[in-house]
Design a protein around this motif. Structure first.
Motif, PDB file in Angstrom:
ATOM      1  N   LEU A 166       0.830  -1.039  -0.530  1.00 25.62           N
ATOM      2  CA  LEU A 166      -0.267  -0.161  -0.231  1.00 25.62           C
ATOM      3  C   LEU A 166       1.225   1.472   0.000  1.00 25.62           C
ATOM      4  O   LEU A 166       0.612   2.504  -0.463  1.00 25.62           O
ATOM      5  CB  LEU A 166      -0.776   0.216   0.877  1.00 25.62           C
ATOM      6  N   HIS A 167       1.747   0.893   1.059  1.00 27.31           N
ATOM      7  CA  HIS A 167       3.020   2.391   0.855  1.00 27.31           C
ATOM      8  C   HIS A 167       3.232   2.575  -0.721  1.00 27.31           C
ATOM      9  O   HIS A 167       3.534   3.682  -1.020  1.00 27.31           O
ATOM     10  CB  HIS A 167       4.052   2.052   1.479  1.00 27.31           C
ATOM     11  N   ALA A 168       3.917   1.728  -1.058  1.00 24.42           N
ATOM     12  CA  ALA A 168       4.582   1.753  -2.293  1.00 24.42           C
ATOM     13  C   ALA A 168       4.093   2.065  -3.191  1.00 24.42           C
ATOM     14  O   ALA A 168       3.940   2.553  -4.620  1.00 24.42           O
ATOM     15  CB  ALA A 168       5.037   0.326  -2.769  1.00 24.42           C
ATOM     16  N   ASP A 169       2.172   1.202  -3.896  1.00 27.93           N
ATOM     17  CA  ASP A 169       1.284   1.666  -4.458  1.00 27.93           C
ATOM     18  C   ASP A 169       0.744   3.587  -3.621  1.00 27.93           C
ATOM     19  O   ASP A 169       1.107   4.415  -5.395  1.00 27.93           O
ATOM     20  CB  ASP A 169      -0.054   1.618  -4.309  1.00 27.93           C
ATOM     21  N   HIS A 170       0.830   4.268  -2.545  1.00 32.01           N
ATOM     22  CA  HIS A 170       0.516   5.373  -2.187  1.00 32.01           C
ATOM     23  C   HIS A 170       1.983   6.376  -3.208  1.00 32.01           C
ATOM     24  O   HIS A 170       1.896   6.870  -3.436  1.00 32.01           O
ATOM     25  CB  HIS A 170       1.467   6.036  -0.903  1.00 32.01           C
ATOM     26  N   LEU A 172       4.216   5.567  -5.868  1.00 29.50           N
ATOM     27  CA  LEU A 172       3.935   5.561  -7.327  1.00 29.50           C
ATOM     28  C   LEU A 172       3.073   6.528  -7.513  1.00 29.50           C
ATOM     29  O   LEU A 172       2.854   6.952  -8.725  1.00 29.50           O
ATOM     30  CB  LEU A 172       3.550   3.705  -8.045  1.00 29.50           C
ATOM     31  N   HIS A 173       1.718   6.698  -7.144  1.00 30.25           N
ATOM     32  CA  HIS A 173       0.868   7.576  -7.007  1.00 30.25           C
ATOM     33  C   HIS A 173       1.241   8.570  -6.835  1.00 30.25           C
ATOM     34  O   HIS A 173       0.618   9.914  -7.843  1.00 30.25           O
ATOM     35  CB  HIS A 173      -0.532   7.536  -5.951  1.00 30.25           C
ATOM     36  N   GLY A 174       2.105   8.965  -6.325  1.00 30.21           N
ATOM     37  CA  GLY A 174       3.001  10.166  -6.434  1.00 30.21           C
ATOM     38  C   GLY A 174       3.744  10.544  -7.187  1.00 30.21           C
ATOM     39  O   GLY A 174       3.677  11.861  -7.895  1.00 30.21           O
ATOM     40  N   VAL A 175       4.595   9.872  -7.716  1.00 31.52           N
ATOM     41  CA  VAL A 175       5.441   9.691  -8.390  1.00 31.52           C
ATOM     42  C   VAL A 175       4.688  10.025 -10.005  1.00 31.52           C
ATOM     43  O   VAL A 175       5.040  10.668 -10.480  1.00 31.52           O
ATOM     44  CB  VAL A 175       6.217   8.771  -9.198  1.00 31.52           C
ATOM     45  N   ASP A 176       3.704   9.378 -11.116  1.00 30.60           N
ATOM     46  CA  ASP A 176       2.782   9.091 -11.014  1.00 30.60           C
ATOM     47  C   ASP A 176       2.442  10.646 -11.755  1.00 30.60           C
ATOM     48  O   ASP A 176       2.462  11.577 -12.773  1.00 30.60           O
ATOM     49  CB  ASP A 176       1.492   8.329 -11.458  1.00 30.60           C
ATOM     50  N   ASP A 177       1.711  11.122 -10.110  1.00 29.59           N
ATOM     51  CA  ASP A 177       1.587  13.010 -10.069  1.00 29.59           C
ATOM     52  C   ASP A 177       1.795  14.071 -10.288  1.00 29.59           C
ATOM     53  O   ASP A 177       2.246  14.555 -11.454  1.00 29.59           O
ATOM     54  CB  ASP A 177       0.513  12.786  -9.322  1.00 29.59           C
TER      55      ASP A 177
END
Length: 221
Positions: A166-170, A172-177
């Motif tokens: 879940l932390h890695a997913d968050h 990745l979302h931040g990097v994508d933004d």
């Protein structure tokens, strides 16, 4: 561990111990009392088989790691029940041949000694079987506790892995933004550069035309 399985297990162990005592004591009886005791033993065996079936159904409905341990214990109980059945068959067979055997005995004392020795042997066998059953139950409980501890450890590890994912997913979302914002900035910069190129090109064109006109007028004079 399943509470229903434990309840069936306790009932079976009590019933098995009771049946063993009855098999030992039936040799002391004669006539109708012996027949009545044998009838009670048959009913008890039917109840024991019912408990075995209930334990089997309950064990097969549980998780695979727990089911494997319970089915192993269940095989021991089935073996114990089969031994009881064999003992009852021997008792019935000896009861049917009791009159023929009595005729072959030379004296009443010999019969008494034989029955006493047979009773002691059966009592020792029953005691040994009960001790083995108790050891198997204790070993099964120890294995079950170890399995439960292993299951708890695995669940904790899985929970930690889930939190990490879940932390890695968050992240990745931040990097994508951030990449999206950077892409927009680059697009805006590219547009501004193209616009600046057009302006500079226009200025150069005007200058060239102006210089050309100046030269033309000077040369024409």
């Amino acid at each position: 561990m399943s509470e229903a399985f434990e309840q069936y297990e306790r009932q079976y162990c009590e019933l098995s111990a009771n049946l063993s005592k009855k098999c030992t004591s039936v040799h002391l009886l004669d006539g109708e009392l012996k027949k009545q005791k044998l009838s009670e033993i048959k009913v008890g065996i039917d109840e024991a088989e019912s408990m075995i079936r209930k334990m089997d159904l309950e064990a097969r409905s549980l998780q695979p790691n727990i089911k494997a341990v319970l089915l192993a214990k269940l095989r021991e109980y089935k073996s114990d029940l089969n031994n009881l059945k064999s003992e009852v068959k021997q008792i019935i067979s000896k009861n049917l041949n009791a009159s023929a055997r009595d005729e072959l005995l030379e004296s009443g004392m010999a019969d008494t000694l034989t029955v006493s020795a047979d009773q002691r042997t059966r009592l020792m066998a029953s005691t040994e079987r009960l001790n083995k059953s108790s050891d198997r139950i204790r070993e099964g409980r120890r294995t079950m506790l170890e399995t439960e501890e292993l299951g708890v450890s695995l669940l904790q590890d899985l929970h930690q892995q889930r939190q990490s994912l879940l932390h890695a997913d968050h992240t990745l979302h931040g990097v994508d933004d951030n990449l999206g914002r950077a892409r927009k900035i680059m697009t805006n910069m590219s547009r501004r550069m193209n616009k600046n190129k057009c302006v500079i090109g226009s200025i150069i064109t005007v200058l060239v035309v102006t210089i050309a006109l100046i030269l033309y007028f000077k040369l024409s004079k």
